[in-house]
Motif scaffolding. Sequence first.
Motif, PDB file in Angstrom:
ATOM      1  N   ASP A  82      20.691 -34.871  -9.125  1.00 54.21           N
ATOM      2  CA  ASP A  82      20.105 -34.399  -7.871  1.00 54.21           C
ATOM      3  C   ASP A  82      19.178 -33.231  -8.199  1.00 54.21           C
ATOM      4  O   ASP A  82      18.842 -33.034  -9.366  1.00 54.21           O
ATOM      5  N   GLY A  83      18.789 -32.465  -7.214  1.00 55.55           N
ATOM      6  CA  GLY A  83      17.794 -31.425  -7.412  1.00 55.55           C
ATOM      7  C   GLY A  83      18.218 -30.255  -8.266  1.00 55.55           C
ATOM      8  O   GLY A  83      17.386 -29.441  -8.661  1.00 55.55           O
ATOM      9  N   ASP A  84      19.517 -30.156  -8.577  1.00 61.12           N
ATOM     10  CA  ASP A  84      19.974 -29.037  -9.414  1.00 61.12           C
ATOM     11  C   ASP A  84      20.980 -29.455 -10.480  1.00 61.12           C
ATOM     12  O   ASP A  84      21.637 -28.609 -11.071  1.00 61.12           O
ATOM     13  N   THR A  85      21.075 -30.749 -10.749  1.00 61.12           N
ATOM     14  CA  THR A  85      22.033 -31.249 -11.740  1.00 61.12           C
ATOM     15  C   THR A  85      21.401 -32.371 -12.558  1.00 61.12           C
ATOM     16  O   THR A  85      20.775 -33.272 -12.002  1.00 61.12           O
ATOM     17  N   ILE A  86      21.578 -32.283 -13.882  1.00 60.64           N
ATOM     18  CA  ILE A  86      21.051 -33.315 -14.778  1.00 60.64           C
ATOM     19  C   ILE A  86      22.152 -33.762 -15.735  1.00 60.64           C
ATOM     20  O   ILE A  86      23.148 -33.067 -15.914  1.00 60.64           O
ATOM     21  N   GLN A  87      21.952 -34.926 -16.327  1.00 60.92           N
ATOM     22  CA  GLN A  87      22.809 -35.367 -17.424  1.00 60.92           C
ATOM     23  C   GLN A  87      21.960 -35.368 -18.672  1.00 60.92           C
ATOM     24  O   GLN A  87      20.848 -35.890 -18.671  1.00 60.92           O
ATOM     25  N   VAL A  88      22.496 -34.758 -19.723  1.00 57.87           N
ATOM     26  CA  VAL A  88      21.765 -34.660 -20.978  1.00 57.87           C
ATOM     27  C   VAL A  88      22.580 -35.289 -22.102  1.00 57.87           C
ATOM     28  O   VAL A  88      23.801 -35.378 -22.035  1.00 57.87           O
ATOM     29  N   ARG A  89      21.871 -35.714 -23.123  1.00 58.35           N
ATOM     30  CA  ARG A  89      22.486 -36.258 -24.335  1.00 58.35           C
ATOM     31  C   ARG A  89      22.306 -35.226 -25.437  1.00 58.35           C
ATOM     32  O   ARG A  89      21.184 -34.842 -25.772  1.00 58.35           O
ATOM     33  N   ALA A  90      23.430 -34.740 -25.961  1.00 57.34           N
ATOM     34  CA  ALA A  90      23.399 -33.744 -27.032  1.00 57.34           C
ATOM     35  C   ALA A  90      24.548 -34.041 -27.985  1.00 57.34           C
ATOM     36  O   ALA A  90      25.684 -34.213 -27.552  1.00 57.34           O
ATOM     37  N   ASP A  91      24.254 -34.086 -29.254  1.00 54.85           N
ATOM     38  CA  ASP A  91      25.280 -34.343 -30.271  1.00 54.85           C
ATOM     39  C   ASP A  91      26.112 -35.590 -29.948  1.00 54.85           C
ATOM     40  O   ASP A  91      27.336 -35.553 -29.948  1.00 54.85           O
ATOM     41  N   ARG A  92      25.429 -36.649 -29.606  1.00 57.94           N
ATOM     42  CA  ARG A  92      26.068 -37.942 -29.311  1.00 57.94           C
ATOM     43  C   ARG A  92      27.033 -37.894 -28.135  1.00 57.94           C
ATOM     44  O   ARG A  92      27.911 -38.730 -27.999  1.00 57.94           O
ATOM     45  N   ARG A  93      26.878 -36.868 -27.270  1.00 56.96           N
ATOM     46  CA  ARG A  93      27.707 -36.759 -26.058  1.00 56.96           C
ATOM     47  C   ARG A  93      26.789 -36.646 -24.849  1.00 56.96           C
ATOM     48  O   ARG A  93      25.710 -36.075 -24.940  1.00 56.96           O
ATOM     49  N   THR A  94      27.258 -37.152 -23.731  1.00 53.41           N
ATOM     50  CA  THR A  94      26.537 -36.972 -22.482  1.00 53.41           C
ATOM     51  C   THR A  94      27.245 -35.889 -21.685  1.00 53.41           C
ATOM     52  O   THR A  94      28.456 -35.959 -21.471  1.00 53.41           O
ATOM     53  N   LEU A  95      26.495 -34.874 -21.280  1.00 51.65           N
ATOM     54  CA  LEU A  95      27.044 -33.759 -20.520  1.00 51.65           C
ATOM     55  C   LEU A  95      26.332 -33.646 -19.180  1.00 51.65           C
ATOM     56  O   LEU A  95      25.122 -33.860 -19.100  1.00 51.65           O
ATOM     57  N   THR A  96      27.087 -33.288 -18.158  1.00 55.57           N
ATOM     58  CA  THR A  96      26.491 -32.980 -16.867  1.00 55.57           C
ATOM     59  C   THR A  96      26.227 -31.484 -16.831  1.00 55.57           C
ATOM     60  O   THR A  96      27.121 -30.684 -17.097  1.00 55.57           O
ATOM     61  N   VAL A  97      24.987 -31.128 -16.519  1.00 49.70           N
ATOM     62  CA  VAL A  97      24.566 -29.732 -16.538  1.00 49.70           C
ATOM     63  C   VAL A  97      24.068 -29.341 -15.152  1.00 49.70           C
ATOM     64  O   VAL A  97      23.177 -29.989 -14.597  1.00 49.70           O
ATOM     65  N   ARG A  98      24.655 -28.290 -14.615  1.00 49.45           N
ATOM     66  CA  ARG A  98      24.221 -27.708 -13.333  1.00 49.45           C
ATOM     67  C   ARG A  98      23.249 -26.601 -13.679  1.00 49.45           C
ATOM     68  O   ARG A  98      23.550 -25.723 -14.486  1.00 49.45           O
ATOM     69  N   LEU A  99      22.054 -26.640 -13.102  1.00 48.35           N
ATOM     70  CA  LEU A  99      21.028 -25.657 -13.421  1.00 48.35           C
ATOM     71  C   LEU A  99      21.340 -24.321 -12.766  1.00 48.35           C
ATOM     72  O   LEU A  99      21.556 -24.244 -11.555  1.00 48.35           O
ATOM     73  N   SER A 100      21.364 -23.294 -13.568  1.00 54.04           N
ATOM     74  CA  SER A 100      21.696 -21.947 -13.118  1.00 54.04           C
ATOM     75  C   SER A 100      20.610 -21.402 -12.192  1.00 54.04           C
ATOM     76  O   SER A 100      19.413 -21.566 -12.447  1.00 54.04           O
ATOM     77  N   GLY A 101      21.037 -20.757 -11.114  1.00 52.63           N
ATOM     78  CA  GLY A 101      20.096 -20.089 -10.234  1.00 52.63           C
ATOM     79  C   GLY A 101      19.355 -21.001  -9.279  1.00 52.63           C
ATOM     80  O   GLY A 101      18.455 -20.558  -8.577  1.00 52.63           O
ATOM     81  N   ILE A 102      19.716 -22.274  -9.246  1.00 51.70           N
ATOM     82  CA  ILE A 102      19.056 -23.222  -8.345  1.00 51.70           C
ATOM     83  C   ILE A 102      20.104 -23.808  -7.417  1.00 51.70           C
ATOM     84  O   ILE A 102      21.153 -24.268  -7.859  1.00 51.70           O
ATOM     85  N   ASP A 103      19.814 -23.800  -6.123  1.00 54.80           N
ATOM     86  CA  ASP A 103      20.690 -24.423  -5.148  1.00 54.80           C
ATOM     87  C   ASP A 103      19.839 -25.366  -4.317  1.00 54.80           C
ATOM     88  O   ASP A 103      19.257 -24.981  -3.315  1.00 54.80           O
ATOM     89  N   ALA A 104      19.738 -26.599  -4.779  1.00 57.29           N
ATOM     90  CA  ALA A 104      18.930 -27.603  -4.096  1.00 57.29           C
ATOM     91  C   ALA A 104      19.806 -28.379  -3.114  1.00 57.29           C
ATOM     92  O   ALA A 104      21.021 -28.475  -3.296  1.00 57.29           O
TER      93      ALA A 104
END
Length: 93
Positions: free
Chosen positions: A31-53
């Motif tokens: 959504d507007g403030d959350t992404i899924q990233v691939r790092a070190d062969r893992r998928t992580l859900t990342v909430r963007l700091s300082g953004i409330d979409a």
Amino acid sequence: MQLRTILPALLLCLVAMPAWAWPALVERVVDGDTIQVRADRRTLTVRLSGIDAPERGQPGGIQAGQALAELVAGRSVEVVPEGRDRYGRVVAR
């Protein structure tokens, strides 16, 4: 150069430098403030700091997600973690 000139610049660099960060690939925009990233062969859900979409079901939610996707979807990013939220997601810049 004198130490008086170099020292403040060096201290500024050290303070501005993140404690640790890692490269990742944005696989999906949740959504507007959350992404899924691939790092070190893992998928992580990342909430963007300082953004409330707005969430997808709220007014502007779909547009917020689309705008974030235009900026980061499929791109390489550097994740600078700041902690975790109450849902266990990494909160990061």
